[in-house]
Scaffold this motif. Structure first.
Motif, PDB file in Angstrom:
ATOM      1  N   LEU A  80      19.807  -6.398 -12.593  1.00 29.36           N
ATOM      2  CA  LEU A  80      18.439  -6.249 -11.871  1.00 29.36           C
ATOM      3  C   LEU A  80      17.887  -7.681 -11.442  1.00 29.36           C
ATOM      4  CD1 LEU A  80      16.935  -3.958 -14.809  1.00 29.36           C
ATOM      5  CD2 LEU A  80      17.832  -3.231 -12.377  1.00 29.36           C
ATOM      6  N   TYR A  81      17.043  -7.733 -10.500  1.00 29.09           N
ATOM      7  CA  TYR A  81      16.491  -8.772 -10.268  1.00 29.09           C
ATOM      8  C   TYR A  81      14.905  -8.755 -10.321  1.00 29.09           C
ATOM      9  CZ  TYR A  81      20.362 -11.405  -7.729  1.00 29.09           C
ATOM     10  OH  TYR A  81      21.652 -12.052  -7.382  1.00 29.09           O
ATOM     11  N   LEU A  82      14.616 -10.056 -10.750  1.00 29.64           N
ATOM     12  CA  LEU A  82      13.180 -10.272 -10.794  1.00 29.64           C
ATOM     13  C   LEU A  82      12.934 -11.679  -9.761  1.00 29.64           C
ATOM     14  CD1 LEU A  82      11.600 -10.001 -14.304  1.00 29.64           C
ATOM     15  CD2 LEU A  82      11.757  -8.325 -12.598  1.00 29.64           C
ATOM     16  N   SER A  83      12.254 -11.081  -8.628  1.00 32.32           N
ATOM     17  CA  SER A  83      12.204 -12.221  -7.624  1.00 32.32           C
ATOM     18  C   SER A  83      10.649 -12.880  -7.372  1.00 32.32           C
ATOM     19  CB  SER A  83      12.733 -11.394  -6.212  1.00 32.32           C
ATOM     20  OG  SER A  83      14.140 -11.091  -6.435  1.00 32.32           O
ATOM     21  N   TRP A  84      10.925 -14.302  -7.358  1.00 29.95           N
ATOM     22  CA  TRP A  84       9.715 -14.845  -7.059  1.00 29.95           C
ATOM     23  C   TRP A  84       9.538 -15.138  -5.432  1.00 29.95           C
ATOM     24  CZ3 TRP A  84       6.449 -15.769 -10.790  1.00 29.95           C
ATOM     25  CH2 TRP A  84       6.814 -15.616 -12.445  1.00 29.95           C
ATOM     26  N   GLY A  85       8.352 -15.265  -4.973  1.00 35.42           N
ATOM     27  CA  GLY A  85       8.232 -15.658  -3.376  1.00 35.42           C
ATOM     28  C   GLY A  85       6.742 -15.938  -3.340  1.00 35.42           C
ATOM     29  N   ALA A  86       6.552 -16.608  -2.335  1.00 36.97           N
ATOM     30  CA  ALA A  86       5.082 -16.847  -1.654  1.00 36.97           C
ATOM     31  C   ALA A  86       4.726 -15.817  -0.710  1.00 36.97           C
ATOM     32  CB  ALA A  86       5.168 -18.293  -0.866  1.00 36.97           C
ATOM     33  N   VAL A  87       3.429 -15.196  -0.769  1.00 43.38           N
ATOM     34  CA  VAL A  87       2.908 -14.127  -0.051  1.00 43.38           C
ATOM     35  C   VAL A  87       2.067 -14.700   0.899  1.00 43.38           C
ATOM     36  CG1 VAL A  87       1.817 -11.797   0.143  1.00 43.38           C
ATOM     37  CG2 VAL A  87       3.142 -12.620  -2.088  1.00 43.38           C
ATOM     38  N   SER A  88       2.443 -14.278   2.103  1.00 44.17           N
ATOM     39  CA  SER A  88       1.496 -14.774   3.276  1.00 44.17           C
ATOM     40  C   SER A  88       1.348 -13.868   4.310  1.00 44.17           C
ATOM     41  CB  SER A  88       1.982 -16.114   3.971  1.00 44.17           C
ATOM     42  OG  SER A  88       3.321 -15.532   4.787  1.00 44.17           O
ATOM     43  N   ASP A  89       0.527 -13.875   5.473  1.00 41.89           N
ATOM     44  CA  ASP A  89       0.352 -13.143   6.378  1.00 41.89           C
ATOM     45  C   ASP A  89       1.794 -12.675   7.109  1.00 41.89           C
ATOM     46  OD1 ASP A  89      -2.381 -13.055   6.128  1.00 41.89           O
ATOM     47  OD2 ASP A  89      -2.621 -14.382   7.663  1.00 41.89           O
ATOM     48  N   PHE A  95      11.970 -17.484  -3.291  1.00 44.92           N
ATOM     49  CA  PHE A  95      12.476 -18.819  -3.356  1.00 44.92           C
ATOM     50  C   PHE A  95      13.136 -19.014  -4.782  1.00 44.92           C
ATOM     51  CE2 PHE A  95       8.034 -18.992  -5.270  1.00 44.92           C
ATOM     52  CZ  PHE A  95       8.130 -19.723  -6.469  1.00 44.92           C
ATOM     53  N   ARG A  96      13.081 -17.866  -5.432  1.00 46.22           N
ATOM     54  CA  ARG A  96      14.089 -17.972  -6.867  1.00 46.22           C
ATOM     55  C   ARG A  96      14.001 -16.263  -7.355  1.00 46.22           C
ATOM     56  NH1 ARG A  96      11.507 -22.345 -10.868  1.00 46.22           N
ATOM     57  NH2 ARG A  96      13.018 -23.363  -9.462  1.00 46.22           N
ATOM     58  N   ARG A  97      14.870 -16.586  -8.260  1.00 46.47           N
ATOM     59  CA  ARG A  97      15.226 -14.992  -8.709  1.00 46.47           C
ATOM     60  C   ARG A  97      15.718 -15.158 -10.250  1.00 46.47           C
ATOM     61  NH1 ARG A  97      18.708 -11.914  -4.406  1.00 46.47           N
ATOM     62  NH2 ARG A  97      20.031 -13.406  -4.678  1.00 46.47           N
ATOM     63  N   ALA A  98      15.224 -14.311 -10.969  1.00 45.72           N
ATOM     64  CA  ALA A  98      15.865 -14.121 -12.520  1.00 45.72           C
ATOM     65  C   ALA A  98      16.845 -12.839 -12.634  1.00 45.72           C
ATOM     66  CB  ALA A  98      14.749 -13.933 -13.561  1.00 45.72           C
ATOM     67  N   LYS A  99      17.808 -13.117 -13.035  1.00 42.55           N
ATOM     68  CA  LYS A  99      18.955 -12.163 -13.137  1.00 42.55           C
ATOM     69  C   LYS A  99      19.093 -11.401 -14.724  1.00 42.55           C
ATOM     70  CE  LYS A  99      22.975 -12.401 -11.150  1.00 42.55           C
ATOM     71  NZ  LYS A  99      24.161 -13.068 -10.773  1.00 42.55           N
ATOM     72  N   LEU A 100      18.854 -10.172 -14.841  1.00 42.12           N
ATOM     73  CA  LEU A 100      18.780  -9.388 -15.987  1.00 42.12           C
ATOM     74  C   LEU A 100      20.020  -8.652 -15.956  1.00 42.12           C
ATOM     75  CD1 LEU A 100      15.069  -8.550 -15.933  1.00 42.12           C
ATOM     76  CD2 LEU A 100      15.925 -10.412 -16.649  1.00 42.12           C
ATOM     77  N   LEU A 101      21.247  -8.907 -16.755  1.00 43.71           N
ATOM     78  CA  LEU A 101      22.529  -7.989 -16.827  1.00 43.71           C
ATOM     79  C   LEU A 101      22.434  -6.982 -17.656  1.00 43.71           C
ATOM     80  CD1 LEU A 101      22.944 -11.151 -15.810  1.00 43.71           C
ATOM     81  CD2 LEU A 101      25.477 -10.243 -16.275  1.00 43.71           C
ATOM     82  N   PHE A 102      22.843  -6.003 -17.214  1.00 40.83           N
ATOM     83  CA  PHE A 102      22.863  -4.708 -17.880  1.00 40.83           C
ATOM     84  C   PHE A 102      24.039  -4.917 -19.230  1.00 40.83           C
ATOM     85  CE2 PHE A 102      21.029  -2.625 -14.370  1.00 40.83           C
ATOM     86  CZ  PHE A 102      20.202  -1.634 -15.137  1.00 40.83           C
TER      87      PHE A 102
END
Length: 148
Positions: A80-89, A95-102
């Motif tokens: 699974l991915y948890l993904s980080w990013g900047a929210v704009s209009d 810009f970055r992701r965390a990977k959670l492996l089964f």
């Protein structure tokens, strides 16, 4: 199979320049469904939680396989991915992701969730030691998987 990811210690809640930049940049984290990042939570939130379904099936030889829009990777290396990013209009700029492996989930917890005996829960802190958003592969003990 029902999965819940619970994140604590979000990086925008801390004091200092790194946290200020995350708040000013309107940074959010969400779970990645196919190529879209959904259920986004601000980096300054007190906590974050995502709950969703994934398909699971017996793959033979005592192995389970998972699939669906939240699952990435090839058989035997699903995650699974948890993904980080900047929210704009203009939308969400990841810009970055965390990977959670089964593969890091204890077998008994995985089997129990597959059998419908409970929800597979992953708990992790969402801030790296340097104050930045958690990224890369997140392995135990930095994530704790349980069946609840």
């Amino acid at each position: 199979m029902r999965i819940r990811i619970e994140g604590s210690d979000l990086p925008g809640r801390r004091a200092g320049g790194q946290a200020d930049a995350l708040r000013l940049g309107n940074v959010h984290v969400g779970v990645q469904r196919k190529s879209e990042v959904v259920d986004r939570v601000p980096a300054s939130a007190p906590s974050a939680a995502w709950e969703f379904e994934v398909a699971s099936r017996d793959a033979g030889e005592g192995l389970l396989d998972v699939g669906g829009p939240y699952v990435h990777g090839r058989p035997g290396a699903r995650f699974l991915y948890l993904s980080w990013g900047a929210v704009s209009d203009d939308g969400f700029a990841m810009f970055r992701r965390a990977k959670l492996l089964f593969g890091d989930v204890p077998a008994d917890a995985m089997r129990g969730a597959h059998a419908g005996a409970g929800v597979l829960v992953g708990r992790l802190g969402l801030t790296e030691a340097d104050g930045s958003p958690r990224c890369a592969r997140v392995r135990p003990p930095d994530i704790a998987w349980t069946l609840e």
